[in-house]
Enzyme design. Structure first.
Site, PDB file in Angstrom:
ATOM      1  N   SER A 123       0.827  -1.213   0.000  1.00  0.00           N
ATOM      2  CA  SER A 123       0.000   0.000   0.000  1.00  0.00           C
ATOM      3  C   SER A 123       0.856   1.257   0.000  1.00  0.00           C
ATOM      4  O   SER A 123       0.379   2.326  -0.343  1.00  0.00           O
ATOM      5  CB  SER A 123      -0.922   0.006   1.212  1.00  0.00           C
ATOM      6  N   HIS A 144      -2.699  -2.811  -6.394  1.00  0.00           N
ATOM      7  CA  HIS A 144      -3.150  -2.497  -5.039  1.00  0.00           C
ATOM      8  C   HIS A 144      -4.668  -2.637  -4.920  1.00  0.00           C
ATOM      9  O   HIS A 144      -5.419  -1.866  -5.526  1.00  0.00           O
ATOM     10  CB  HIS A 144      -2.691  -1.076  -4.666  1.00  0.00           C
ATOM     11  N   GLU A 156      -5.677  -0.242  -7.953  1.00  0.00           N
ATOM     12  CA  GLU A 156      -4.681   0.702  -8.476  1.00  0.00           C
ATOM     13  C   GLU A 156      -3.592  -0.107  -9.177  1.00  0.00           C
ATOM     14  O   GLU A 156      -3.041  -1.036  -8.594  1.00  0.00           O
ATOM     15  CB  GLU A 156      -4.066   1.521  -7.330  1.00  0.00           C
TER      16      GLU A 156
HETATM   17  N1  3HC Z   1     -17.543 -11.116   1.342  1.00  0.00           N
HETATM   18  C1  3HC Z   1     -18.858 -11.177   1.153  1.00  0.00           C
HETATM   19  N2  3HC Z   1     -19.741 -10.363   1.768  1.00  0.00           N
HETATM   20  C2  3HC Z   1     -19.237  -9.468   2.636  1.00  0.00           C
HETATM   21  C3  3HC Z   1     -17.854  -9.352   2.896  1.00  0.00           C
HETATM   22  C4  3HC Z   1     -16.986 -10.237   2.204  1.00  0.00           C
HETATM   23  N3  3HC Z   1     -15.670 -10.216   2.366  1.00  0.00           N
HETATM   24  N4  3HC Z   1     -17.655  -8.350   3.807  1.00  0.00           N
HETATM   25  C5  3HC Z   1     -18.878  -7.868   4.111  1.00  0.00           C
HETATM   26  N5  3HC Z   1     -19.827  -8.528   3.413  1.00  0.00           N
HETATM   27  C6  3HC Z   1     -21.264  -8.326   3.445  1.00  0.00           C
HETATM   28  C7  3HC Z   1     -21.786  -8.184   4.873  1.00  0.00           C
HETATM   29  O1  3HC Z   1     -21.941  -9.432   5.490  1.00  0.00           O
HETATM   30  C8  3HC Z   1     -23.097  -7.490   4.654  1.00  0.00           C
HETATM   31  O2  3HC Z   1     -24.070  -8.443   4.323  1.00  0.00           O
HETATM   32  P1  3HC Z   1     -25.563  -8.291   4.885  1.00  0.00           P
HETATM   33  O3  3HC Z   1     -26.086  -7.060   4.197  1.00  0.00           O
HETATM   34  O4  3HC Z   1     -26.215  -9.541   4.453  1.00  0.00           O
HETATM   35  O5  3HC Z   1     -25.416  -8.140   6.377  1.00  0.00           O
HETATM   36  C9  3HC Z   1     -22.836  -6.644   3.407  1.00  0.00           C
HETATM   37  O6  3HC Z   1     -21.614  -7.100   2.833  1.00  0.00           O
HETATM   38  C10 3HC Z   1     -22.717  -5.186   3.732  1.00  0.00           C
HETATM   39  O7  3HC Z   1     -21.818  -5.039   4.790  1.00  0.00           O
HETATM   40  P2  3HC Z   1     -22.168  -4.238   6.103  1.00  0.00           P
HETATM   41  O8  3HC Z   1     -23.535  -4.539   6.584  1.00  0.00           O
HETATM   42  O9  3HC Z   1     -21.019  -4.466   7.038  1.00  0.00           O
HETATM   43  O10 3HC Z   1     -22.230  -2.728   5.760  1.00  0.00           O
HETATM   44  P3  3HC Z   1     -21.854  -1.723   4.637  1.00  0.00           P
HETATM   45  O11 3HC Z   1     -23.054  -1.494   3.804  1.00  0.00           O
HETATM   46  O12 3HC Z   1     -21.215  -0.615   5.401  1.00  0.00           O
HETATM   47  O13 3HC Z   1     -20.766  -2.311   3.638  1.00  0.00           O
HETATM   48  C11 3HC Z   1     -18.438  -1.979   3.290  1.00  0.00           C
HETATM   49  C12 3HC Z   1     -19.519  -2.717   4.048  1.00  0.00           C
HETATM   50  C13 3HC Z   1     -18.469  -2.332   1.808  1.00  0.00           C
HETATM   51  C14 3HC Z   1     -17.118  -2.473   3.895  1.00  0.00           C
HETATM   52  C15 3HC Z   1     -18.627  -0.432   3.444  1.00  0.00           C
HETATM   53  O14 3HC Z   1     -18.809  -0.094   4.778  1.00  0.00           O
HETATM   54  C16 3HC Z   1     -17.443   0.354   2.910  1.00  0.00           C
HETATM   55  O15 3HC Z   1     -17.314   0.565   1.726  1.00  0.00           O
HETATM   56  N6  3HC Z   1     -16.581   0.799   3.829  1.00  0.00           N
HETATM   57  C17 3HC Z   1     -15.374   1.523   3.488  1.00  0.00           C
HETATM   58  C18 3HC Z   1     -14.297   0.531   3.172  1.00  0.00           C
HETATM   59  C19 3HC Z   1     -13.056   1.176   2.696  1.00  0.00           C
HETATM   60  O16 3HC Z   1     -12.913   2.395   2.660  1.00  0.00           O
HETATM   61  N7  3HC Z   1     -12.100   0.332   2.324  1.00  0.00           N
HETATM   62  C20 3HC Z   1     -10.820   0.800   1.865  1.00  0.00           C
HETATM   63  C21 3HC Z   1      -9.897   0.825   2.987  1.00  0.00           C
HETATM   64  S1  3HC Z   1      -8.338   1.419   2.486  1.00  0.00           S
HETATM   65  C22 3HC Z   1      -7.523   0.076   1.953  1.00  0.00           C
HETATM   66  O17 3HC Z   1      -8.004  -1.025   1.938  1.00  0.00           O
HETATM   67  C23 3HC Z   1      -6.164   0.325   1.426  1.00  0.00           C
HETATM   68  C24 3HC Z   1      -5.098  -0.181   2.330  1.00  0.00           C
HETATM   69  O18 3HC Z   1      -3.881  -0.006   1.652  1.00  0.00           O
HETATM   70  C25 3HC Z   1      -5.024   0.574   3.650  1.00  0.00           C
END
Ligand code: 3HC
Length: 298
Positions: A123, A144, A156
């Protein structure tokens, strides 16, 4: 590799949070995927998280039982790097440590065909510095992914000064073949997303320290005022305070700008082992059933 330059067999090294998600994405897109880890004990939880993820998609009717079984069938877990010899593309997702990544790629370099392409999911470490451990600089890129890989649509694709233009396009096309949206970026620490995201997360910690609002209100404000899916403290816990801290340190060293400097509170929490959701505690406490509660920060 097909005659028109498409990758046929993929290798993923590292089956942690990111590696398992990447392997799942490759197998879901139809690629036979070797997944390498240092031990069976390290492979097990990664494969289990893939199984659980597929189960969730299946329970929502997004994939059938047969599809889930076929995806799992395309995954070839191994603890031997030799088993990656036939891969066209190897994606590394091991610990975020330059020496460890260089050592791995040097070993892979001697085991894979010269035409094979290498990619790192780092990252924030310089791709160029990882690349120089190999004798294939023109066939080395950054790839990434974002957490959770199964749901996040972005990848990315990072080129260095040495990356061959044709190889780069091959990797961009590969990222698109996973059903993801590739963006093109150069080898600058943090690429696009973390260059903008990390200072924002660090600023949230400073805002808390300076009394701009409570943790919950800062989270609420960014969620409801900006439409972000998670507030900054929920996201910090999700990404990992340790991961954010190390990425910030690397970016601070690269740019020498205050906006990338990790605030003392973040450092102290990392030192204390409060790494976020995976540790049971970060800015919120996840150790009791029910909604996470904000921790009291002394
Ligand atoms: N596989 C399948 N389903 C999954 C899953 C996975 N790995 N992870 C979560 N889900 C499912 C959940 O079980 C949930 O199902 P449900 O509706 O039946 O309960 C559904 O996806 C939605 O999840 P949540 O209810 O937890 O809630 P959200 O609507 O908030 O969605 C999220 C989750 C997509 C993670 C959303 O919150 C989001 O986009 N968050 C921001 C994440 C982000 O910014 N990521 C980038 C981080 S930076 C990075 O990674 C870079 C690194 O270098 C630091």
């Amino acid at each position: 590799m097909t005659k028109d330059g498409k990758f046929e067999a993929i290798g993923v090294v590292g089956c942690g949070l990111m590696g398992s998600g990447i392997a799942q994405a490759c197998a879901t897109a139809g690629y036979p995927t070797q997944v390498a880890e240092v031990s069976e004990e390290r492979l097990k939880p990664g494969l289990e998280s893939i199984r659980k993820s597929l189960e969730k998609f299946q329970s929502k009717g997004q994939i059938s039982g047969e599809q889930a079984a076929a995806i799992q069938g395309r995954l070839r877990p191994t603890t031997r790097l030799e088993d990656l010899a036939g891969c066209d593309l190897v994606i590394e997702a091991i610990v975020e440590n330059l020496a460890a990544k260089r050592e791995l790629f040097a070993r892979l370099d001697g085991r894979l065909r010269p035409e094979a392409v290498f990619a790192s999911n780092t990252s924030s470490l310089p791709i160029t510095e990882i690349m120089t451990a190999t004798r294939r600089p023109e066939r080395f890129v950054g790839l990434h992914f974002f957490n959770p890989v199964a749901l996040m649509p972005l990848v990315e694709v990072v080129r260095t000064v040495a990356t061959d233009a044709g190889v780069y396009e091959q990797v961009v096309a590969f990222a698109a073949s996973l059903g993801k949206t590739p963006v093109r970026t150069g080898d600058r620490s943090g690429f696009i997303v973390n260059r903008l995201l990390i200072p924002y997360l660090l600023d949230a910690v400073r805002a808390l320290e300076e009394g701009a609002g409570s943790m919950e209100d800062i989270d609420r404000a960014m969620k409801l005022g900006c439409g972000y899916p998670m507030g900054p403290f929920t996201l910090l816990d999700f990404v990992g305070l340790d991961t954010t801290y190390y990425a910030a340190e690397i970016m601070y060293n690269e740019f020498r700008e205050r906006r990338f400097a990790p605030p003392p509170l973040l450092k102290r929490m990392v030192l204390a082992g409060w790494h976020g959701r995976k540790a049971g505690r970060g800015f919120y406490d996840y150790r009791q059933p029910g909604p996470p509660r904000p921790v009291a920060l002394g």
